[in-house]
Design an enzyme around this catalytic site. Structure first.
Site, short mmCIF file in Angstrom:
data_model
loop_
_atom_site.label_atom_id
_atom_site.label_comp_id
_atom_site.label_asym_id
_atom_site.label_seq_id
_atom_site.Cartn_x
_atom_site.Cartn_y
_atom_site.Cartn_z
N ASP A 116 20.18 18.91 -16.58
CA ASP A 116 20.85 17.66 -16.96
C ASP A 116 22.32 17.97 -17.20
OD1 ASP A 116 21.58 15.19 -17.91
OD2 ASP A 116 20.25 15.21 -19.65
N GLU A 166 28.59 17.37 -20.13
CA GLU A 166 27.25 17.73 -20.62
C GLU A 166 26.79 19.05 -20.01
OE1 GLU A 166 22.76 15.75 -20.78
OE2 GLU A 166 24.25 15.00 -19.34
N ASP A 224 26.46 12.03 -13.81
CA ASP A 224 25.39 12.55 -14.67
C ASP A 224 24.17 12.73 -13.78
OD1 ASP A 224 23.38 13.03 -16.53
OD2 ASP A 224 24.15 11.60 -17.98
N HIS A 240 24.51 3.97 -19.03
CA HIS A 240 23.38 4.16 -18.12
C HIS A 240 23.62 3.45 -16.79
CE1 HIS A 240 20.58 5.02 -21.79
NE2 HIS A 240 21.30 6.06 -21.43
N TYR A 279 34.51 6.67 -24.18
CA TYR A 279 34.41 5.52 -23.28
C TYR A 279 35.36 4.43 -23.78
CZ TYR A 279 30.23 8.32 -22.89
OH TYR A 279 29.37 9.39 -22.79
N HIS A 325 20.01 16.20 -26.76
CA HIS A 325 18.57 15.97 -26.86
C HIS A 325 17.85 17.22 -26.38
CE1 HIS A 325 18.65 15.39 -22.47
NE2 HIS A 325 19.67 14.57 -22.66
N GLU A 338 26.45 16.98 -25.11
CA GLU A 338 27.10 16.00 -24.24
C GLU A 338 27.96 14.98 -24.99
OE1 GLU A 338 24.34 13.07 -22.56
OE2 GLU A 338 22.70 14.21 -23.43
N HIS A 340 27.08 7.34 -28.87
CA HIS A 340 25.77 7.98 -28.70
C HIS A 340 25.73 9.34 -29.40
CE1 HIS A 340 27.29 10.80 -25.61
NE2 HIS A 340 27.90 9.78 -25.05
N ARG A 387 32.40 12.00 -19.94
CA ARG A 387 31.32 12.71 -20.63
C ARG A 387 31.23 14.10 -20.00
NH1 ARG A 387 27.83 9.12 -20.33
NH2 ARG A 387 26.48 9.72 -18.59
N ASP A 421 0.82 -1.21 0.00
CA ASP A 421 0.00 0.00 0.00
C ASP A 421 0.85 1.26 0.00
OD1 ASP A 421 1.01 -0.27 2.52
OD2 ASP A 421 -0.89 0.05 3.58
N HIS A 446 14.37 14.10 -21.61
CA HIS A 446 14.36 13.96 -23.07
C HIS A 446 13.03 14.56 -23.52
CE1 HIS A 446 17.39 10.35 -22.98
NE2 HIS A 446 17.90 11.50 -22.56
#
Length: 446
Positions: free
Chosen positions: A273, A415, A262, A245, A396, A356, A392, A352, A413, A37, A363
């Site tokens: 972001d 960004e 990130d 991710h 890697y 975005h 970004e 990648h 990275r 619940d 996104h």
């Protein structure tokens, strides 16, 4: 929340004008059970919120176009007993007055009123396909009206996705939205700076955990007034940074590793972001510095292409050009730049896109290509003032036979959130430090 009634009313009026006829029905998100619940923290539907500014669950907005345009809110009843348990509710009367609707009713009256308003309408705008129970309810209304055909009642013969109209609206941010996004960006930037200072402080230990750094982000988000993280934070040290991710956030920080974070926050629905990468011990190794400065140069090249009349893919192409040449110079890729681009060998290290849309969703809504273009292979839409996006690029480098060991497990990275202006762009997240010199300086402040 300081509700900007004028802003939300203007959005509803603009959508009604774009419909020209028919009605639109947009529900908010349902509450979700976490277990037994207990519920997940509630988050409204972005399309619904964009039109209303209303945050309560069990709500629907209905817009009527045509000769007698109006906006109607359906929401929960005022209920003092439930408020004792669950918190404040506006109720229909207060919601109508506070949020500037023409009419407002109990959510319990939705079926009755919708059937009256939907009858004989030429067109229905809704968002089918996201929630099966909502889809079934809409189809139930349609079937009820179709069953009355012999009585002269008709159902809309045209159903359109209201999100298509709203996506284009949401793509261009108003001054009200831009102000919120600047605030969200500043909160997130301060959290990234705090993380660097925390890792570089006297009480840092080589075996510190990723989740301890994540806790510093949450502390800063909430301390500065954000309502929630905008997404699940990525706090990835060492090899974990090479997983795009990664979000387990439960590994130890090792001396000599890089830490990729990130993370962004949500302020009154609007997301920031940011990604930053920095050394756990406060000092880049020569190889780490070379790769980092390559990614930073790629980002600078990309940001230089965020301006009116650049097409959407121009920042990505600029970043890729810099990265590929760097991979060749570092002997991670072999051959000419054109050959590496054509073969796609660079994807071993950069797999990648470079950005975005950003707004109410991380996104965010909006098309990336012009559907009306004759050239379907290269029909990227042009950037225009008041669009907001991320930039970004990354690198890697996983262990592999064709990779020198000195590069293994370097994941970087960088960004930022960027607003297209009339003359170029504004980096909303500029307060988050990112040069090698600034990172090492802030981490040396012990």
């Amino acid at each position: 929340m300081n509700i900007n009634v004028t802003e939300f009313k203007a959005r509803r009026q603009k959508l009604i004008a774009s419909m020209s006829e028919g009605i639109a029905i947009i529900p908010t998100a349902p509450e979700a059970i976490r277990n037994r619940d207990s519920h997940y923290p509630y988050r409204f539907d972005s399309y619904f919120y964009y039109l209303t500014g209303f945050k309560e669950p069990e709500s629907v907005v209905l817009l009527v176009a045509g000769d007698n345009p109006k906006s109607i809110l359906f929401c929960r009843d005022k209920d003092i007993e439930r408020e004792i348990w669950d918190g404040f509710r506006f109720g229909a009367d207060a919601a109508r007055e506070t949020f500037g609707f023409d009419e407002a009713y109990s959510i319990n009256e939705l079926d009755t009123i919708v059937l009256k308003l939907l009858a004989n309408q030429p067109k229905l705008y809704c968002s089918l396909g996201e929630n099966t129970s909502w889809d079934a309810r809409v189809m139930g209304w349609m079937n009820t009206l179709r069953a009355q055909a012999r009585s002269g009642v008709s159902a809309p013969d045209n159903i359109s996705d209201v999100r298509k109209l709203m996506d284009e609206m949401r793509l261009f941010k108003s001054p009200f939205e831009i102000d919120l996004m600047r605030q969200s960006a500043n909160i997130a930037a301060s959290a990234h700076n705090r993380a660097m200072q925390y890792v570089g402080s006297n009480f840092t230990r080589p075996n510190m955990m990723e989740y301890e750094i994540e806790a510093e982000f949450l502390h800063e988000f909430y301390r500065k007034g954000a309502q929630a993280p905008a997404y699940t934070s990525i706090v990835a040290s060492g090899a974990n940074a090479c997983t795009l991710h990664y979000n387990a956030n439960n590994a130890k920080l090792n001396n000599g590793d890089l830490l990729l974070i990130d993370a962004g926050c949500e302020l009154e629905g609007y997301a920031s972001d940011i990604t930053r990468t920095f050394p756990v011990n406060g000092k880049f190794t020569p190889v780490q510095k070379d790769v980092y400065e390559l990614v930073l140069a790629a980002q600078a090249a990309a940001i230089s292409q965020v301006k009116p009349q650049s097409h959407w893919n121009a920042p990505h192409e600029a970043a890729l050009d810099v990265l590929v040449q760097g991979f060749i110079d570092m002997k991670l890729c072999k051959g000419s730049k054109d050959a590496v681009l054509e073969s796609g060998d660079y994807r071993q290290f950069y797999m990648h896109r470079t950005g975005h849309w950003l707004g109410l969703d991380v996104h965010d809504a909006g098309e990336y290509k012009e559907s009306k273009s004759k050239d379907k292979l290269d029909n990227w839409r042009m950037l225009e003032p008041n669009m907001t996006l991320t930039v970004e690029p990354g690198c890697y480098i996983r262990p592999a036979d064709n990779v020198p060991e000195a590069f293994w497990n370097i994941g970087i990275r960088i960004e930022d959130d960027v607003l297209v202006t009339h003359n170029g762009c504004e980096v909303l997240t500029k307060n988050a430090v990112k040069t090698v010199a600034d990172i090492e300086a802030i981490m040396a402040n012990r």
